[in-house]
Design a protein around this motif. Structure first.
Motif, PDB file in Angstrom:
ATOM      1  N   ASP A 118      -0.213   3.015  15.503  1.00 25.83           N
ATOM      2  CA  ASP A 118       0.658   1.957  16.046  1.00 25.83           C
ATOM      3  C   ASP A 118       1.944   1.844  15.233  1.00 25.83           C
ATOM      4  N   ALA A 119       2.518   2.994  14.900  1.00 28.99           N
ATOM      5  CA  ALA A 119       3.814   3.126  14.211  1.00 28.99           C
ATOM      6  C   ALA A 119       3.778   2.709  12.744  1.00 28.99           C
ATOM      7  N   GLU A 120       2.601   2.450  12.189  1.00 28.64           N
ATOM      8  CA  GLU A 120       2.488   2.074  10.775  1.00 28.64           C
ATOM      9  C   GLU A 120       1.888   3.222   9.979  1.00 28.64           C
ATOM     10  N   PRO A 121       2.520   3.644   8.873  1.00 30.73           N
ATOM     11  CA  PRO A 121       1.941   4.712   8.044  1.00 30.73           C
ATOM     12  C   PRO A 121       0.598   4.274   7.461  1.00 30.73           C
ATOM     13  N   SER A 174       1.232   5.365  -6.481  1.00 25.98           N
ATOM     14  CA  SER A 174       2.531   4.863  -6.930  1.00 25.98           C
ATOM     15  C   SER A 174       3.596   5.896  -6.576  1.00 25.98           C
ATOM     16  N   GLY A 175       4.846   5.544  -6.842  1.00 23.80           N
ATOM     17  CA  GLY A 175       5.942   6.485  -6.662  1.00 23.80           C
ATOM     18  C   GLY A 175       6.108   6.939  -5.230  1.00 23.80           C
ATOM     19  N   GLU A 176       6.327   8.245  -5.059  1.00 20.84           N
ATOM     20  CA  GLU A 176       6.610   8.804  -3.737  1.00 20.84           C
ATOM     21  C   GLU A 176       5.450   8.606  -2.767  1.00 20.84           C
ATOM     22  N   ARG A 204       5.841   6.618   0.760  1.00 24.09           N
ATOM     23  CA  ARG A 204       5.535   7.237   2.047  1.00 24.09           C
ATOM     24  C   ARG A 204       4.468   6.477   2.819  1.00 24.09           C
ATOM     25  N   LEU A 205       3.558   5.820   2.095  1.00 16.97           N
ATOM     26  CA  LEU A 205       2.517   5.022   2.749  1.00 16.97           C
ATOM     27  C   LEU A 205       2.980   3.611   3.081  1.00 16.97           C
ATOM     28  N   GLY A 206       4.146   3.227   2.572  1.00 17.92           N
ATOM     29  CA  GLY A 206       4.660   1.891   2.860  1.00 17.92           C
ATOM     30  C   GLY A 206       3.925   0.791   2.133  1.00 17.92           C
ATOM     31  N   VAL A 207       3.455   1.089   0.895  1.00 18.47           N
ATOM     32  CA  VAL A 207       2.723   0.089   0.109  1.00 18.47           C
ATOM     33  C   VAL A 207       3.388  -0.031  -1.263  1.00 18.47           C
ATOM     34  N   PRO A 208       3.161  -1.141  -1.977  1.00 16.68           N
ATOM     35  CA  PRO A 208       3.727  -1.292  -3.326  1.00 16.68           C
ATOM     36  C   PRO A 208       3.106  -0.302  -4.308  1.00 16.68           C
ATOM     37  N   ASP A 209       3.816  -0.046  -5.410  1.00 14.07           N
ATOM     38  CA  ASP A 209       3.236   0.757  -6.484  1.00 14.07           C
ATOM     39  C   ASP A 209       1.928   0.139  -6.960  1.00 14.07           C
ATOM     40  N   HIS A 210       1.018   0.989  -7.386  1.00  7.57           N
ATOM     41  CA  HIS A 210      -0.287   0.575  -7.922  1.00  7.57           C
ATOM     42  C   HIS A 210      -1.203   0.000  -6.833  1.00  7.57           C
ATOM     43  N   SER A 211      -0.996   0.436  -5.584  1.00  5.64           N
ATOM     44  CA  SER A 211      -1.872  -0.006  -4.493  1.00  5.64           C
ATOM     45  C   SER A 211      -3.123   0.869  -4.431  1.00  5.64           C
ATOM     46  N   PRO A 212      -4.254   0.295  -4.030  1.00  6.42           N
ATOM     47  CA  PRO A 212      -5.478   1.087  -3.920  1.00  6.42           C
ATOM     48  C   PRO A 212      -5.436   2.010  -2.706  1.00  6.42           C
TER      49      PRO A 212
END
Length: 256
Positions: free
Chosen positions: A150-153, A204-206, A210-218
């Motif tokens: 649904d258009a969300e990475p 984190s980082g790239e 690319r996943l559209g989440v903050p750094d340090h996300s599970p």
């Protein structure tokens, strides 16, 4: 007179029941039921801690514990200065059967999409060669793709295929759709057996961008090893799945 909080059913009976169950857990169960039943929908702001405290007649500390449980379960998320909101529904990933991402998303009622980030023929590293039954340094096709629902990475995938499949890099469907469907149409074969390994990681980082989440996300790191019915390896894939959008479903049976 009973005052109703937004999106909640009224009455102090909401937290009635077995008094051996902690209050915060009963509040959590009520809010979770409202979310899973659709009374509270994705994007809805749930009542504030103060509103829930007044509604249920409990301390804000108790309410905070209940909300924290919902956050940990991925059912709600906090936005600094704005409140707590109902998250998007998670995608159940059933650990049975070998299925492509596009087939899986369509079965779950999502609209799948793919973005091709890289396509190149490269020398196989030792672990890739081992996964594909090749000699180290043998040519393999590497495809890096971002997968969307649904258009969300929701996933990043890097596929490794034997070099003899390099022509797949030119197939438009590989850039926008199902790799398995392209393999079947173009080469007359697709994986039929496989296994996957799952590991909990932090991105984190790239990868996070690319996943559209903050750094340090599970996230869930997945390694897929897939073969033809005769056992010939044809795919090794490393994936990163957003942990806030996936739930693993495992079927168990008594094997005695």
């Amino acid at each position: 007179m009973t005052v109703r909080a937004p999106g909640l059913r009224g009455g102090q009976a909401l937290i009635g029941g077995d008094r051996r169950i902690p209050l915060y857990h009963r509040i959590h169960d009520q809010l979770r039921d409202d979310i899973e039943s659709g009374l509270l929908k994705p994007g809805d702001r749930i009542p504030t801690e103060a509103e829930l405290s007044a509604r249920f007649g409990v301390s804000r500390t108790t309410v905070k514990q209940a909300i924290q449980q919902l956050v940990h379960a991925g059912l709600v998320y906090r936005v600094q200065g704005k409140g707590t909101f109902v998250g998007q529904p998670r995608i159940p990933r059933r650990l049975v059967g070998l299925i492509s991402f596009h087939e899986e998303m369509r079965q779950r009622g999502f609209t799948p999409a793919t973005e091709l980030l890289e396509a190149a023929v490269v020398p196989a590293s030792r672990h890739v060669a081992r996964a594909l039954g090749l000699q180290p340094g043998a040519p393999v096709l590497r495809l890096t793709r971002r997968r969307l629902a649904d258009a969300e990475p929701i996933a990043l995938q890097t596929h490794y295929l034997p070099g003899e499949m390099a022509e797949l890099a030119e197939d438009p469907q590989v850039a926008t759709g199902s790799l398995y469907e392209a393999m079947e149409r173009r080469l007359g074969r697709r994986p039929s057996v496989g296994r996957e390994e799952y590991t909990a990681v932090v991105v984190s980082g790239e990868d996070a961008r690319r996943l559209g989440v903050p750094d340090h996300s599970p996230a869930l790191a997945v390694r897929r090893y897939a073969s033809l019915s005769d056992g010939q390896p044809v795919e090794y894939t490393e994936s990163l799945l957003r942990a806030d959008r996936y739930t693993l479903h495992v079927e168990l049976k008594d094997e005695r």
